[in-house]
Every structure is written in structure tokens, then in C-alpha cells.
Design an enzyme around this catalytic site. Structure first.
Site, PDB file in Angstrom:
ATOM      1  N   GLY A 105      -5.803 -13.312   1.104  1.00  0.00           N
ATOM      2  CA  GLY A 105      -6.237 -11.939   0.902  1.00  0.00           C
ATOM      3  C   GLY A 105      -6.955 -11.722  -0.419  1.00  0.00           C
ATOM      4  O   GLY A 105      -7.835 -12.491  -0.808  1.00  0.00           O
TER       5      GLY A 105
ATOM      6  N   HIS B   9       1.484 -15.116  -7.121  1.00  0.00           N
ATOM      7  CA  HIS B   9       0.406 -15.225  -6.141  1.00  0.00           C
ATOM      8  C   HIS B   9      -0.736 -14.263  -6.443  1.00  0.00           C
ATOM      9  O   HIS B   9      -1.770 -14.310  -5.790  1.00  0.00           O
ATOM     10  CB  HIS B   9       0.949 -14.952  -4.740  1.00  0.00           C
ATOM     11  CG  HIS B   9       1.491 -13.566  -4.554  1.00  0.00           C
ATOM     12  ND1 HIS B   9       2.373 -12.974  -5.438  1.00  0.00           N
ATOM     13  CD2 HIS B   9       1.289 -12.644  -3.575  1.00  0.00           C
ATOM     14  CE1 HIS B   9       2.668 -11.767  -5.004  1.00  0.00           C
ATOM     15  NE2 HIS B   9       2.028 -11.539  -3.888  1.00  0.00           N
TER      16      HIS B   9
ATOM     17  N   ASP C 194      -6.691   4.887   3.829  1.00  0.00           N
ATOM     18  CA  ASP C 194      -6.887   3.500   3.413  1.00  0.00           C
ATOM     19  C   ASP C 194      -8.122   2.913   4.102  1.00  0.00           C
ATOM     20  O   ASP C 194      -8.674   3.496   5.041  1.00  0.00           O
ATOM     21  CB  ASP C 194      -5.640   2.679   3.736  1.00  0.00           C
ATOM     22  CG  ASP C 194      -5.196   1.824   2.560  1.00  0.00           C
ATOM     23  OD1 ASP C 194      -6.061   1.331   1.828  1.00  0.00           O
ATOM     24  OD2 ASP C 194      -3.974   1.644   2.386  1.00  0.00           O
TER      25      ASP C 194
ATOM     26  N   HIS D 219       0.835  -1.203   0.000  1.00  0.00           N
ATOM     27  CA  HIS D 219       0.000   0.000   0.000  1.00  0.00           C
ATOM     28  C   HIS D 219       0.871   1.255   0.000  1.00  0.00           C
ATOM     29  O   HIS D 219       0.592   2.212  -0.726  1.00  0.00           O
ATOM     30  CB  HIS D 219      -0.920   0.010   1.225  1.00  0.00           C
ATOM     31  CG  HIS D 219      -1.951  -1.067   1.231  1.00  0.00           C
ATOM     32  ND1 HIS D 219      -3.302  -0.809   1.325  1.00  0.00           N
ATOM     33  CD2 HIS D 219      -1.841  -2.414   1.142  1.00  0.00           C
ATOM     34  CE1 HIS D 219      -3.970  -1.946   1.305  1.00  0.00           C
ATOM     35  NE2 HIS D 219      -3.098  -2.941   1.203  1.00  0.00           N
TER      36      HIS D 219
ATOM     37  N   GLN E 273      -5.881 -12.083  -3.360  1.00  0.00           N
ATOM     38  CA  GLN E 273      -5.253 -12.750  -4.501  1.00  0.00           C
ATOM     39  C   GLN E 273      -6.215 -13.644  -5.279  1.00  0.00           C
ATOM     40  O   GLN E 273      -6.109 -13.746  -6.504  1.00  0.00           O
ATOM     41  CB  GLN E 273      -4.035 -13.529  -4.000  1.00  0.00           C
ATOM     42  CG  GLN E 273      -2.976 -12.628  -3.396  1.00  0.00           C
ATOM     43  CD  GLN E 273      -2.028 -13.350  -2.462  1.00  0.00           C
ATOM     44  OE1 GLN E 273      -1.934 -14.577  -2.482  1.00  0.00           O
ATOM     45  NE2 GLN E 273      -1.324 -12.596  -1.619  1.00  0.00           N
TER      46      GLN E 273
END
Length: 485
Positions: free
Chosen positions: A397, A374, A127, A21, A399
Site C-alpha cells: 500500500g 512498516h 474517503d 481510516h 508504506q
């Protein structure tokens, strides 16, 4: 003043404590600053120290000390510093940033800078875990933008499709992924009683509150990258969604990535690139599954044996697997992690490294013909930027949704998995690798589609236009900016 005579914006950007991030949102900060706007980029001291000085002088780095939490190691300030099963401790410490962040905003809003220089922020860009940022900004009349994950993730996890549209391919979640999602996103994150007001709050609740409390939502994406998911999220979000483009790494961004990894900005003597120089064009599979969620030893073995079965050349940036003992994990070497005899049997066509791998330079090398990834968003952008077909092995997550998006766009395929537990074997790995880099017919399709999608990543004018449109939207939607104009 901007070229059109408008006064510059002053914004605060506060990314989540992860370099996946921090790095792209530093790109956003630099691009806004290059247009004359002032950006305060907020993180913690160690994270700030690992970022080289911004290219643009209008980017101010603001370090807020991370509160101590029992059980969290000293100096652990990003997800990369913390084992997977201790991420809740980092989230507890992160919640302790609410008060210092509120103090920082109060000081910024109270100080006009003197001599007519305005320091008051026009926007806070936070975020998606920062549910306490918007209320702190609202106390000073400053609106907030929520930075959202990819549209594929939002479509799969959060936003129901509008009644007029069919479900996106990115939303078809296997049961093993749903179980992981419940454990990581929907469950409470606290390691016990938290001192913060939000102790035990799930990541899903944090994201929902952040979105609810913000005026706008922004996403590091665009309709050209993920057409159906982006349209579905924009239709179902309930507030304006502004695309930021993909924020592909600039030359300065590439140097930042190296600096974070502690590496010099020089490929001239890198042995991995020298090895690639000796390989035929488009013959090597680059294998890299990220740094934050290493595979278990049994999974490393199946992946290795699959690479052996596939028969293709490979360069593998291997991460140390999870271990019951931190000491034994630190002492692990590739020879101890890989199947017995694997390196000897594949020495003529493969290299395994556990050190730094210059990923962008590797992906752009003429010898590399496919990328086993990934499907983290940064890796996807970098892989597609080089026009490489993908072999996809999502682990955690975001992915999984990202992988399904890429598979729907026919730029590669996923390694076959057991739908119940997510396990994979050497035969599934070998089949996917052969399809991407050995079999001429399937590879031809993947290459053609990867090159089409590369046009989106490489379209600098497109991504710069998205930044301009984002800035325009900030101007139109900010009462503080309009009042001072």
C-alpha cells in the site's frame, strides 16, 4: 453559533472501511464537534459497535448495513476482518452501500429537524474510494470533500510534478513496488461479476472519480510534515487541497484504539511495559509491522535472524503470518513461526509477543530507542511523536512512499531490499538496526532529525489551526451553508 456568531456546520464524514481510516477521521469528527459543529459519522454496524461512544455529543454515529456478498464471511466489515486475497469481496460489498447512503442523505436533506433546527448537511466528507458519494450528495445540492492519502503517496502514484519542480524523493519507486501497485491499485477489485454498477472498477479509477466529482480535496497531512510532496500535489491536483494536519491521537483517540483491539484502558499491569522498566534507557528496538499484512514465514525468519545478528535488545509485536490454511494460521504460535532456538538464544535481551501491545505507551517508554515499522501513516505519526528513529520495512500500500519520505528526512533508514522482488535478508535487517540503535554516529543524526520532526507532531496549536482553516474553507465554499447563514 460559533464564537464569531456564525451558525454551525452540519457535515457527514464517511471513511473507508479500515480502522486506519476510521480512527483518525473520528479524531476529525471530534475536533469539529468540539467547535460546535454537528457531524454524522457513517460506517457499518460492526465497525460502529467497535468504536466507543464519541466524547462530543454533536457526533452522531450512523450505521448502514453492509450488503451480503457471496464468499465474504459474516461479520467481515473492515479490511482487518478480510484476508488480503479477498479484499475485492469487501469492495463489492462496500459498493452496495451506495443505495443506503443515498437514502440516508435524502432523508437528512428532507428533514429540517422541526422547530427551526436544520438537519440538512452542508458537506459530505468522503474517503477516496467513495466515488458514488459525491453524485448522491449532488442530487441534493450538497458539495463533497475527497479525503486523500498522504502527499508522498499522491506524488508517487497519481499526481505528476509540475514542470517547474524536480521530482520528489518520495516518488522514486522500485520495480517490485510498482508490480504490487499494479496488482492492488490499478487492477480491477471485483472477484467476478459484481451486482454493483461499478463491478470490477480499479482502486485507481475509484479515487480518480471521487476526486473529479468533489469540490475540495483534504489530506491528513501538512507542509511541515512532507514539504516537497505536499507542494507538488497541491500544484498538480487541479482543485483546492486543504491540509487537515496530522490528527495525532488525543487521549480519547488512544482509548478508542484500545477498545477496537478489545483491551482495557490500563497499563499498570502490562507485562511488556514491566519488562521495559527493567531495560536501560534508549536500548530497546520496538518491532511492529501492523496487523493487516503479516509477513510470510520465510520473511519472519530473516527478520528474526537479523535481530539476533544486530545484538540489540528488542520487543517484537509479532503478527501471525499468511498460511495456506486459515485453521493452521489460527493455531500458529510464536514458537512455531520463529526460527528454531531463536527465543532461547535471545531470551536475555528480547521479548516476542503475539498478543495486544500498547503501542503508544511502548513507544513513549524511556527504554525504547528506535522503532522498526512498516510505515503505515498512523504508526509513523505515533513513532515520531515519541521522537524515535525509524528502521523501515514497508510491505504494501502506501508504506513505500511513506518510508521514502521519512528516509529523505533522515529520521532513519530502510532495510535493504532486492529491487526486483523486494526480498530482504538478515544481514540487511541487522545493518539497519545497528545504524538506528547501536552505532552512535548514525544514531545521533537520526535522533536529531526525529526530534525536529516530533516538534511538528507535538505542535497542538499548529494542528488545531489546520482544523480551523479547514472549517473556514468549508464555510466559504458551501452554497448551502452561505444560503442559510
Amino acid at each position: 453559533m460559533d464564537a464569531d456568531g456564525s451558525p454551525p456546520l452540519r457535515v457527514v464524514i464517511f471513511p473507508w472501511l479500515a480502522f486506519g481510516h476510521l480512527l483518525p477521521y473520528m479524531e476529525l469528527a471530534e475536533r469539529m464537534a468540539s467547535r460546535g459543529h454537528h457531524v454524522s459519522f457513517v460506517s457499518t454496524p460492526r465497525n460502529i459497535a467497535r468504536l466507543p461512544a464519541p466524547v462530543a455529543s454533536a457526533v452522531e454515529l450512523v450505521a448502514l448495513p453492509l450488503p451480503r456478498v457471496d464468499g465474504l464471511a459474516d461479520g467481515a466489515e473492515s479490511t482487518n476482518d478480510v484476508p488480503d486475497d479477498e479484499q475485492g469481496l469487501l469492495m463489492e460489498a462496500f459498493d452496495g452501500l451506495a443505495a443506503p447512503f443515498a437514502d440516508f442523505l435524502a432523508a437528512a436533506c428532507a428533514d429540517d429537524g422541526g422547530g427551526g433546527r436544520r438537519r440538512r448537511p452542508d458537506w459530505v466528507i468522503a474517503d477516496s474510494f467513495h466515488h458514488w458519494a459525491a453524485p448522491a450528495a449532488a442530487r441534493h445540492g450538497v458539495p463533497c470533500v475527497a479525503l486523500l492519502p498522504s502527499a508522498a503517496v499522491m506524488a508517487a502514484w497519481v499526481v505528476p510534478p509540475p514542470a517547474t519542480s524536480s521530482p520528489s524523493p518520495a516518488a522514486a519507486m522500485p520495480s517490485y513496488e510498482w508490480e504490487k501497485l499494479k496488482a492492488s491499485f490499478l487492477a480491477a477489485t471485483s472477484h467476478g461479476a459484481s451486482s454493483s454498477a461499478s463491478g470490477g472498477m480499479s482502486r485507481a479509477t475509484r479515487c480518480s472519480l471521487t476526486l473529479e466529482r468533489c469540490t475540495l480535496a483534504a489530506m491528513r497531512s501538512c507542509v511541515e510534515w512532507e514539504p516537497e510532496p505536499f507542494r507538488a500535489v497541491a500544484a498538480g491536483l487541479g482543485k483546492p487541497l486543504v491540509p487537515l494536519g496530522l490528527l495525532p491521537p488525543s487521549p480519547a483517540g488512544s482509548r478508542r484504539r484500545r477498545a477496537v483491539a478489545g483491551e482495557e484502558d490500563d497499563d499498570s499491569t502490562n507485562p511488556l511495559l514491566r519488562w521495559l522498566d527493567a531495560q536501560p534507557p534508549s536500548s530497546v528496538l520496538y518491532v511492529a509491522l501492523g496487523s493487516e499484512v503479516p509477513l510470510r514465514v520465510d520473511q519472519v525468519h530473516e527478520l528474526a535472524l537479523g535481530l539476533e545478528l544486530a545484538g540489540a535488545r528488542f520487543l517484537w509485536a509479532l503478527r501471525k503470518p499468511r498460511s495456506s490454511s486459515a485453521a493452521s494460521a489460527a493455531a500458529a504460535a510464536a514458537a512455531a513461526i520463529l526460527p528454531p532456538g531463536f527465543q532461547e538464544r535471545t531470551a536475555s535481551r528480547g521479548v516476542v509477543t503475539m498478543g495486544w501491545a500498547p503501542q503508544i505507551a511502548i513507544l513513549e517508554h524511556a527504554a525504547v530507542g528506535a522503532f522498526l515499522t512498516h510505515c503505515g501513516r498512523n504508526s509513523l505519526v505515533e513513532g515520531i511523536s515519541a521522537g524515535n528513529p525509524l528502521v523501515m520495512l514497508p510491505i504494501a500500500g502506501d508504506q513505500g512512499p511513506n518510508a521514502r519520505l521519512m528516509e529523505a528526512r533522515k529520521v532513519g533508514l530502510q532495510v535493504a531490499r532486492d529491487g526486483a522482488d523486494g526480498s530482504f535478508d538478515r544481514h540487511g535487517v541487522a545493518a539497519a538496526v545497528r545504524a538506528a540503535i547501536v552505532d552512535e554516529e548514525t544514531r545521533k543524526v537520526f535522533v536529531a532529525n526525529a526530534l525536529k520532526l516530533r516538534e511538528v507532531v507535538a505542535d497542538e496549536e499548529l494542528h488545531e489551526r489546520y482544523i480551523d482553516e479547514f472549517i473556514h474553507q468549508l464555510r466559504l465554499s458551501s452554497p448551502t451553508y452561505l444560503a442559510s447563514s
